[in-house]
Design a protein around this motif. Structure first.
Motif, PDB file in Angstrom:
ATOM      1  N   SER A 103      26.522  48.047  41.086  1.00  0.00           N
ATOM      2  CA  SER A 103      26.637  48.987  39.989  1.00  0.00           C
ATOM      3  C   SER A 103      25.429  48.866  39.084  1.00  0.00           C
ATOM      4  O   SER A 103      24.905  47.769  38.881  1.00  0.00           O
ATOM      5  N   ALA A 104      24.998  49.978  38.545  1.00  0.00           N
ATOM      6  CA  ALA A 104      23.861  49.954  37.624  1.00  0.00           C
ATOM      7  C   ALA A 104      24.206  49.234  36.326  1.00  0.00           C
ATOM      8  O   ALA A 104      23.327  48.715  35.645  1.00  0.00           O
ATOM      9  N   ALA A 105      25.497  49.206  35.994  1.00  0.00           N
ATOM     10  CA  ALA A 105      25.932  48.601  34.738  1.00  0.00           C
ATOM     11  C   ALA A 105      26.141  47.101  34.915  1.00  0.00           C
ATOM     12  O   ALA A 105      27.216  46.559  34.660  1.00  0.00           O
ATOM     13  N   ASN A 106      25.103  46.421  35.396  1.00  0.00           N
ATOM     14  CA  ASN A 106      25.113  44.966  35.525  1.00  0.00           C
ATOM     15  C   ASN A 106      26.272  44.482  36.386  1.00  0.00           C
ATOM     16  O   ASN A 106      26.926  43.482  36.091  1.00  0.00           O
ATOM     17  N   ASP A 107      26.539  45.221  37.488  1.00  0.00           N
ATOM     18  CA  ASP A 107      27.589  44.842  38.425  1.00  0.00           C
ATOM     19  C   ASP A 107      28.983  44.810  37.791  1.00  0.00           C
ATOM     20  O   ASP A 107      29.855  44.085  38.240  1.00  0.00           O
ATOM     21  N   SER A 108      29.181  45.591  36.741  1.00  0.00           N
ATOM     22  CA  SER A 108      30.446  45.480  36.020  1.00  0.00           C
ATOM     23  C   SER A 108      31.612  46.134  36.745  1.00  0.00           C
ATOM     24  O   SER A 108      32.761  45.810  36.476  1.00  0.00           O
ATOM     25  N   SER A 109      31.333  47.055  37.659  1.00  0.00           N
ATOM     26  CA  SER A 109      32.436  47.743  38.317  1.00  0.00           C
ATOM     27  C   SER A 109      32.569  47.361  39.786  1.00  0.00           C
ATOM     28  O   SER A 109      33.674  47.157  40.280  1.00  0.00           O
ATOM     29  N   SER A 110      31.455  47.253  40.498  1.00  0.00           N
ATOM     30  CA  SER A 110      31.527  46.943  41.919  1.00  0.00           C
ATOM     31  C   SER A 110      32.029  45.528  42.142  1.00  0.00           C
ATOM     32  O   SER A 110      31.627  44.593  41.453  1.00  0.00           O
ATOM     33  N   ASN A 111      32.931  45.381  43.106  1.00  0.00           N
ATOM     34  CA  ASN A 111      33.499  44.077  43.411  1.00  0.00           C
ATOM     35  C   ASN A 111      33.862  44.072  44.890  1.00  0.00           C
ATOM     36  O   ASN A 111      35.014  44.221  45.267  1.00  0.00           O
ATOM     37  N   LEU A 112      32.847  43.894  45.738  1.00  0.00           N
ATOM     38  CA  LEU A 112      33.040  43.999  47.175  1.00  0.00           C
ATOM     39  C   LEU A 112      33.964  42.904  47.676  1.00  0.00           C
ATOM     40  O   LEU A 112      33.962  41.790  47.176  1.00  0.00           O
ATOM     41  N   GLU A 113      34.765  43.227  48.720  1.00  0.00           N
ATOM     42  CA  GLU A 113      35.739  42.260  49.217  1.00  0.00           C
ATOM     43  C   GLU A 113      35.627  42.030  50.717  1.00  0.00           C
ATOM     44  O   GLU A 113      35.466  40.912  51.167  1.00  0.00           O
TER      45      GLU A 113
END
Length: 325
Positions: A288-298
């Protein structure tokens, strides 16, 4: 719109539009998705899913698996259900609800499909495995809370089926791998807590190659271990770090038709690609562009055409990549 573009570094996409640029084709892309130039051998084809409880929506999608017809089964963890789709994301059916009765789930996570199309689900919070037909009809279940043979901790996690329909279950908090027949008969297990060869510190997932060897992502030891199908240690690779061949948090693991391994490194928001002997090949970076704040790969799975499917529990979707030929 496309702003702040540096061709040698990354592509920053601000709008959910289809765009073609220097061999990267993006459809329905989430806002503020950054794709590293290290993805040059892959194209982000599509993203499917959004947060919710309607058909085709997810609340923490954890794992997915394919049947021989190319249909995809997704464990929708916080919706306490399994969803079935065509390979291009068209909803087919669903089953499950919250509870501990037959056919119910408490945080379903790992999932796989055998050669006959039966679906096996790690019913994590209920410390058991449940087996269903491809349309969700219950067949059998096994497991209970504990550490004896055939028992699981509160985090029976990954499920992997080999070509002989043996079932491998990674038990994260018992720090071991359990092997069963397809109807739940216990065969063997291996592993204990530690950092030595054949030991684990919270194993996450496993995958079996064309020769029957099994690879396990060993989360807190920051490595992958390779075993024979009966648990004999073969080799290992990885250490803690951000250099090529290292891991920060290795989770899901997948394999392609050439027995190359793909490991999700959640803290780096990347997929790390290796040869079967542990030689580093490539990093595919998604964040995520927002400092990885949303993406959470599993987790990760590859279909018969080596198309990559990655579950993102933070953005509640599945990201699909195809190799550039």
């Amino acid at each position: 719109m496309l702003n702040n573009m540096v061709l040698s570094k990354c592509y920053l996409i601000y709008a959910p539009v289809a765009i073609f640029l220097t061999s990267i084709f993006i459809l329905s892309v989430a806002p503020n998705l950054v794709i590293s130039a290290q993805t040059s051998d892959y194209t982000l084809l599509r993203i499917w899913g959004s947060k919710g409880s309607e058909n085709g929506q997810f609340n923490v999608p954890h794992s997915l698996a394919f049947d021989r017809f190319g249909n995809a089964y997704v464990s929708d963890t916080n919706n306490q259900r399994i969803q079935k789709f065509t390979a291009d994301g068209k909803f087919i059916t669903k089953w499950g609800s919250k509870g501990n009765a037959t056919g119910q789930f408490h945080s379903p996570e790992g999932i796989d499909v055998d050669s006959q199309g039966n679906v096996y689900v790690a019913d994590t919070g209920n410390s058991r495995i449940q087996k269903f037909t491809g349309d969700g009809k219950f067949i059998t279940k096994w497991g209970s809370r504990g550490s004896a043979d055939g028992q699981f901790s509160r985090h029976a996690h990954g499920v992997e089926i080999d070509t002989s329909n043996y079932v491998y279950v990674t038990d994260r908090f018992n720090h071991n791998i359990n092997k069963f027949t397809g109807d739940g008969k216990f065969i063997t297990k291996w592993g204990s807590e530690g950092s030595g060869d054949g030991e684990f510190n919270q194993p996450h997932s496993s995958v079996v190659d064309s020769e029957g060897n099994i690879y396990v992502s060993d989360i807190n030891n920051h490595r992958v271990q390779k075993f024979t199908g009966d648990g004999k240690f073969i080799t290992k690779w990885g250490s803690e770090g951000s250099r090529d061949g290292q891991f920060l948090l290795p989770l899901g693991i997948g394999i392609d038709s050439l027995d190359n391994l793909y490991i999700v490194d959640q803290k780096r928001s990347s997929v790390e690609k290796f040869a079967s002997d542990g030689k580093f090949i490539q990093r595919i970076l998604i964040q995520s562009a927002a400092n990885d704040s949303s993406s959470n790969l599993e987790d990760i799975e590859l279909d018969k055409n080596d198309i990559i499917y990655v579950t993102d529990r933070g953005e509640h979707n599945i990201k699909i990549y195809v190799p550039v030929k």
